[in-house]
Write a protein that holds these residues in place. Sequence first.
Motif, PDB file in Angstrom:
ATOM      1  N   ALA A   1       0.812  -1.220   0.000  1.00  0.00           N
ATOM      2  CA  ALA A   1       0.000   0.000   0.000  1.00  0.00           C
ATOM      3  C   ALA A   1       0.843   1.267   0.000  1.00  0.00           C
ATOM      4  O   ALA A   1       0.532   2.233  -0.706  1.00  0.00           O
ATOM      5  CB  ALA A   1      -0.940  -0.004   1.205  1.00  0.00           C
ATOM      6  N   LEU A   2       1.899   1.289   0.815  1.00  0.00           N
ATOM      7  CA  LEU A   2       2.664   2.521   0.974  1.00  0.00           C
ATOM      8  C   LEU A   2       3.301   3.008  -0.335  1.00  0.00           C
ATOM      9  O   LEU A   2       3.254   4.208  -0.634  1.00  0.00           O
ATOM     10  CB  LEU A   2       3.724   2.338   2.063  1.00  0.00           C
ATOM     11  CG  LEU A   2       3.978   3.550   2.978  1.00  0.00           C
ATOM     12  CD1 LEU A   2       2.673   4.013   3.628  1.00  0.00           C
ATOM     13  CD2 LEU A   2       4.992   3.202   4.053  1.00  0.00           C
ATOM     14  N   PRO A   3       3.921   2.143  -1.161  1.00  0.00           N
ATOM     15  CA  PRO A   3       4.460   2.631  -2.436  1.00  0.00           C
ATOM     16  C   PRO A   3       3.388   3.220  -3.346  1.00  0.00           C
ATOM     17  O   PRO A   3       3.642   4.189  -4.077  1.00  0.00           O
ATOM     18  CB  PRO A   3       5.086   1.372  -3.054  1.00  0.00           C
ATOM     19  CG  PRO A   3       5.437   0.519  -1.885  1.00  0.00           C
ATOM     20  CD  PRO A   3       4.326   0.740  -0.907  1.00  0.00           C
ATOM     21  N   ALA A   4       2.175   2.651  -3.313  1.00  0.00           N
ATOM     22  CA  ALA A   4       1.099   3.180  -4.147  1.00  0.00           C
ATOM     23  C   ALA A   4       0.645   4.542  -3.652  1.00  0.00           C
ATOM     24  O   ALA A   4       0.491   5.492  -4.429  1.00  0.00           O
ATOM     25  CB  ALA A   4      -0.074   2.207  -4.177  1.00  0.00           C
ATOM     26  N   VAL A   5       0.443   4.669  -2.341  1.00  0.00           N
ATOM     27  CA  VAL A   5      -0.113   5.896  -1.775  1.00  0.00           C
ATOM     28  C   VAL A   5       0.911   7.027  -1.761  1.00  0.00           C
ATOM     29  O   VAL A   5       0.576   8.182  -2.048  1.00  0.00           O
ATOM     30  CB  VAL A   5      -0.633   5.622  -0.346  1.00  0.00           C
ATOM     31  CG1 VAL A   5      -1.037   6.904   0.347  1.00  0.00           C
ATOM     32  CG2 VAL A   5      -1.816   4.658  -0.401  1.00  0.00           C
ATOM     33  N   LEU A   6       2.151   6.719  -1.447  1.00  0.00           N
ATOM     34  CA  LEU A   6       3.163   7.777  -1.326  1.00  0.00           C
ATOM     35  C   LEU A   6       3.899   8.075  -2.626  1.00  0.00           C
ATOM     36  O   LEU A   6       4.450   9.157  -2.783  1.00  0.00           O
ATOM     37  CB  LEU A   6       4.186   7.416  -0.244  1.00  0.00           C
ATOM     38  CG  LEU A   6       3.684   7.397   1.201  1.00  0.00           C
ATOM     39  CD1 LEU A   6       4.842   7.152   2.161  1.00  0.00           C
ATOM     40  CD2 LEU A   6       2.974   8.706   1.559  1.00  0.00           C
ATOM     41  N   ALA A   7       3.935   7.111  -3.562  1.00  0.00           N
ATOM     42  CA  ALA A   7       4.718   7.330  -4.781  1.00  0.00           C
ATOM     43  C   ALA A   7       3.953   7.033  -6.059  1.00  0.00           C
ATOM     44  O   ALA A   7       4.510   7.180  -7.151  1.00  0.00           O
ATOM     45  CB  ALA A   7       5.991   6.474  -4.737  1.00  0.00           C
ATOM     46  N   GLY A   8       2.701   6.591  -5.966  1.00  0.00           N
ATOM     47  CA  GLY A   8       1.935   6.293  -7.171  1.00  0.00           C
ATOM     48  C   GLY A   8       2.402   5.041  -7.876  1.00  0.00           C
ATOM     49  O   GLY A   8       2.177   4.883  -9.075  1.00  0.00           O
ATOM     50  N   LEU A   9       3.020   4.119  -7.127  1.00  0.00           N
ATOM     51  CA  LEU A   9       3.567   2.899  -7.712  1.00  0.00           C
ATOM     52  C   LEU A   9       2.678   1.715  -7.334  1.00  0.00           C
ATOM     53  O   LEU A   9       2.784   1.178  -6.230  1.00  0.00           O
ATOM     54  CB  LEU A   9       4.997   2.662  -7.207  1.00  0.00           C
ATOM     55  CG  LEU A   9       5.772   1.511  -7.863  1.00  0.00           C
ATOM     56  CD1 LEU A   9       6.120   1.862  -9.314  1.00  0.00           C
ATOM     57  CD2 LEU A   9       7.043   1.204  -7.080  1.00  0.00           C
TER      58      LEU A   9
ATOM     59  N   ASP B   1      16.151   2.097  -7.387  1.00  0.00           N
ATOM     60  CA  ASP B   1      15.714   2.796  -8.596  1.00  0.00           C
ATOM     61  C   ASP B   1      15.273   4.219  -8.252  1.00  0.00           C
ATOM     62  O   ASP B   1      14.898   4.517  -7.112  1.00  0.00           O
ATOM     63  CB  ASP B   1      14.542   2.058  -9.246  1.00  0.00           C
ATOM     64  CG  ASP B   1      15.003   0.906 -10.121  1.00  0.00           C
ATOM     65  OD1 ASP B   1      16.166   0.488  -9.973  1.00  0.00           O
ATOM     66  OD2 ASP B   1      14.207   0.424 -10.939  1.00  0.00           O
ATOM     67  N   GLU B   2      15.319   5.078  -9.243  1.00  0.00           N
ATOM     68  CA  GLU B   2      14.841   6.448  -9.062  1.00  0.00           C
ATOM     69  C   GLU B   2      13.360   6.431  -8.711  1.00  0.00           C
ATOM     70  O   GLU B   2      12.543   5.835  -9.412  1.00  0.00           O
ATOM     71  CB  GLU B   2      15.050   7.243 -10.359  1.00  0.00           C
ATOM     72  CG  GLU B   2      14.540   8.671 -10.292  1.00  0.00           C
ATOM     73  CD  GLU B   2      14.647   9.385 -11.632  1.00  0.00           C
ATOM     74  OE1 GLU B   2      14.240  10.558 -11.704  1.00  0.00           O
ATOM     75  OE2 GLU B   2      15.128   8.761 -12.603  1.00  0.00           O
ATOM     76  N   LEU B   3      13.009   7.061  -7.610  1.00  0.00           N
ATOM     77  CA  LEU B   3      11.612   7.123  -7.181  1.00  0.00           C
ATOM     78  C   LEU B   3      11.385   8.450  -6.465  1.00  0.00           C
ATOM     79  O   LEU B   3      12.137   8.818  -5.563  1.00  0.00           O
ATOM     80  CB  LEU B   3      11.282   5.960  -6.240  1.00  0.00           C
ATOM     81  CG  LEU B   3       9.789   5.671  -6.057  1.00  0.00           C
ATOM     82  CD1 LEU B   3       9.189   5.118  -7.343  1.00  0.00           C
ATOM     83  CD2 LEU B   3       9.555   4.685  -4.919  1.00  0.00           C
ATOM     84  N   HIS B   4      10.361   9.164  -6.890  1.00  0.00           N
ATOM     85  CA  HIS B   4      10.048  10.470  -6.313  1.00  0.00           C
ATOM     86  C   HIS B   4       8.700  10.374  -5.604  1.00  0.00           C
ATOM     87  O   HIS B   4       7.652  10.321  -6.247  1.00  0.00           O
ATOM     88  CB  HIS B   4      10.004  11.547  -7.390  1.00  0.00           C
ATOM     89  CG  HIS B   4      11.252  11.635  -8.203  1.00  0.00           C
ATOM     90  ND1 HIS B   4      12.429  12.157  -7.703  1.00  0.00           N
ATOM     91  CD2 HIS B   4      11.527  11.237  -9.475  1.00  0.00           C
ATOM     92  CE1 HIS B   4      13.364  12.097  -8.633  1.00  0.00           C
ATOM     93  NE2 HIS B   4      12.846  11.535  -9.717  1.00  0.00           N
TER      94      HIS B   4
ATOM     95  N   GLN C   1       7.871  14.319 -11.959  1.00  0.00           N
ATOM     96  CA  GLN C   1       8.145  13.457 -10.811  1.00  0.00           C
ATOM     97  C   GLN C   1       6.900  12.715 -10.337  1.00  0.00           C
ATOM     98  O   GLN C   1       6.821  12.269  -9.200  1.00  0.00           O
ATOM     99  CB  GLN C   1       8.749  14.273  -9.669  1.00  0.00           C
ATOM    100  CG  GLN C   1      10.149  14.772 -10.010  1.00  0.00           C
ATOM    101  CD  GLN C   1      10.839  15.437  -8.845  1.00  0.00           C
ATOM    102  OE1 GLN C   1      10.192  15.921  -7.924  1.00  0.00           O
ATOM    103  NE2 GLN C   1      12.157  15.445  -8.859  1.00  0.00           N
ATOM    104  N   LEU C   2       5.928  12.573 -11.237  1.00  0.00           N
ATOM    105  CA  LEU C   2       4.764  11.734 -10.979  1.00  0.00           C
ATOM    106  C   LEU C   2       4.797  10.553 -11.945  1.00  0.00           C
ATOM    107  O   LEU C   2       5.033  10.725 -13.139  1.00  0.00           O
ATOM    108  CB  LEU C   2       3.466  12.516 -11.169  1.00  0.00           C
ATOM    109  CG  LEU C   2       3.132  13.579 -10.116  1.00  0.00           C
ATOM    110  CD1 LEU C   2       1.864  14.328 -10.513  1.00  0.00           C
ATOM    111  CD2 LEU C   2       2.965  12.939  -8.735  1.00  0.00           C
ATOM    112  N   LEU C   3       4.551   9.370 -11.429  1.00  0.00           N
ATOM    113  CA  LEU C   3       4.512   8.187 -12.280  1.00  0.00           C
ATOM    114  C   LEU C   3       3.258   8.195 -13.147  1.00  0.00           C
ATOM    115  O   LEU C   3       2.236   8.803 -12.774  1.00  0.00           O
ATOM    116  CB  LEU C   3       4.561   6.924 -11.415  1.00  0.00           C
ATOM    117  CG  LEU C   3       5.901   6.668 -10.717  1.00  0.00           C
ATOM    118  CD1 LEU C   3       5.803   5.500  -9.755  1.00  0.00           C
ATOM    119  CD2 LEU C   3       6.998   6.412 -11.743  1.00  0.00           C
ATOM    120  N   PRO C   4       3.275   7.504 -14.283  1.00  0.00           N
ATOM    121  CA  PRO C   4       2.173   7.626 -15.246  1.00  0.00           C
ATOM    122  C   PRO C   4       0.977   6.719 -14.973  1.00  0.00           C
ATOM    123  O   PRO C   4       0.034   6.706 -15.755  1.00  0.00           O
ATOM    124  CB  PRO C   4       2.856   7.220 -16.560  1.00  0.00           C
ATOM    125  CG  PRO C   4       3.888   6.221 -16.156  1.00  0.00           C
ATOM    126  CD  PRO C   4       4.402   6.720 -14.825  1.00  0.00           C
TER     127      PRO C   4
END
Length: 627
Positions: free
Chosen positions: A308-316, A332-335, A537-540
């Motif tokens: 959950a945390l990667p999705a909520v905090l980084a859009g992953l 990996d590069e992650l914003h 810096q937002l994932l697609p």
Amino acid sequence: MRLLVRRFLLLLGVYLLLRAGFFAFNYATFQDASAAQMALAFWHGFRFDISALLLLNLPFIVLSLVPSRARAWQRLVRVVWLLLNSLGVALNLIDVEYFRFIGRRTSNELLTIGDDVRRQAGQLLLSYWFLLLPFGVLLTALWWLYPLPQTGAAVTAPAARRRGRTALVYAGQVLLLVGLIVLGIRGGLQLKPLRTGHAFMQSPPALGHVALNSTFTFLKSLGYQQLERRKFFPTAPLARQALGSSTPAARPGAPRDNVVVLLLESFASEYTGIENGGQGYTPFFDSLATKGLFFQEHYANGRRSIEALPAVLAGLPSLLESPFITSNFQTDELHGLGEILSREGYATSVYHGAQNGTMGFNTFSGIAGVQQYYGLNEYPGGEKSPDFDGHWGISDEPYLQYFARQLSQQKQPFFSTLFTLTSHEPFVVPKPYEGRFPGGTLPIHGVIGYTDFSLRQFFKTASRQPWYEHTLFILLADHTSQSDRPDYQNILGNYKTPLLLFHPGRQLPPADVHRITQQADVPATVVDVLGLPANRQLLPFGYSVFDASTTGRAFFLSGSSLFLVHHDFVTELTADDKIRLYPYQTHQLSTEPLAQPDPIKAQQYGNEVKAAAQLYTDGLLDNSLYH
């Protein structure tokens, strides 16, 4: 050689019993399948059993080929047999219950969250003691039914000479055995070795969980697994075009409000009243939802807290079998939102009342650019606090009160995320509140009532703080959990969770609350509300929920298939790259795809989900998620 075959057949019989038990305990997941489909899934299961058992028992097989009839040696070989296969039996029995929580067979997360498992060993044994009974019975059967060589008989090279056979013949038998073992482990003569995804090439796909066994999924997840590149599109720009990403435009001068994300453990839509005709366990959440933007078609991107945390905090979103937090791609590069908002002068923090290091949340918070992480160690008294629940950490009601006090000490503007924990198994309501909330029909129902009460108390305290009127609150769940509503017991229902945006001080921009939303929409939504520049810096994968140019979407991985949810259709990209379309209905998905789907929609959504798969996989491999 005959002894090996007899011993192997005994193991296959045990795994057949384990599969039957798994199927019976989780029948609700597979009840829509016909008897013929169920039987075929059991038949397919033998292929995975053979592969897993050969892989697990390689040390035993090697020892069995040693030409010795000594009683001590045979006893050693027998003990090795029991130890190795006790691991396999244990994994499969664990999944009888664990499957209900994560919706798939166990992988290497038992190792990646090993410290958490050890800390919870006592309460897990108390909650699931009954699994020890079949464990003991099956191990006893494996010991006593273990085929032993006849006294004085021999099957080794000396015996071959007594029967007039040559050592060359014996060597040939060993080579043949090696060939069969290799063939069995790889699952046949097909081009690619047997993989988890092969189990789901049947209808309905959910039966893939029946065909699999937990030994196979666990062993296949060990160590580093090279991802296979997806080449649906010749170039990344073409894939991005098919994916159709959208970035919010910056609005200089927009209010720089505080942002608080309340990530609620196991707070599934199935438990809310507002989504179930008033029949729920969340009266406060239901009332708060009428005062904000409540998105009724929201889905989690995974089935586990660690996703959950990667999705909520980084859009992953979680589109791999293994969670990003424990993968080899952490560098990996992650914003994340922590980085984006820190750059704009925000104080950023994550709060989780569990042991520091639980599920790697503290590590990922740093990766996402969050400045401060507060765990159990930072809570006054820590494990010695009377608020410690004796299992995971600090109970929700005192921890949310602590959180409110902490926010009052933060420099504004701030961005802070809190992850609750009481509604995690073993679902224990703190003693002062026992019997206060409706017990419902599942163990989790009373605890959800307690978490809802804790939210009420938090907002009561927060409403008296000077920062309250200048704060956007985002409430959502990490994943679903126990279920007793048949309409939620399907692939789509397994991911149905609520999403609420609430701002007590100002009206939020207009939004279509019936659009499809997902956890991975949170970063773009926060950036959009605050009018901040994204600077690539937002994932697609996610959209802002205020983006009127789209109707939204959601991604999730289930049974090795990648699913894409739209307001009209749900698209499935299977493990063998086939596209299937299903009609969309809130939290309900039929077991059979459309026989003749709209070819235009099939191509459009098929390309979209393929683009997501390619950009996600290749982006991780090449460290190019943003390029």
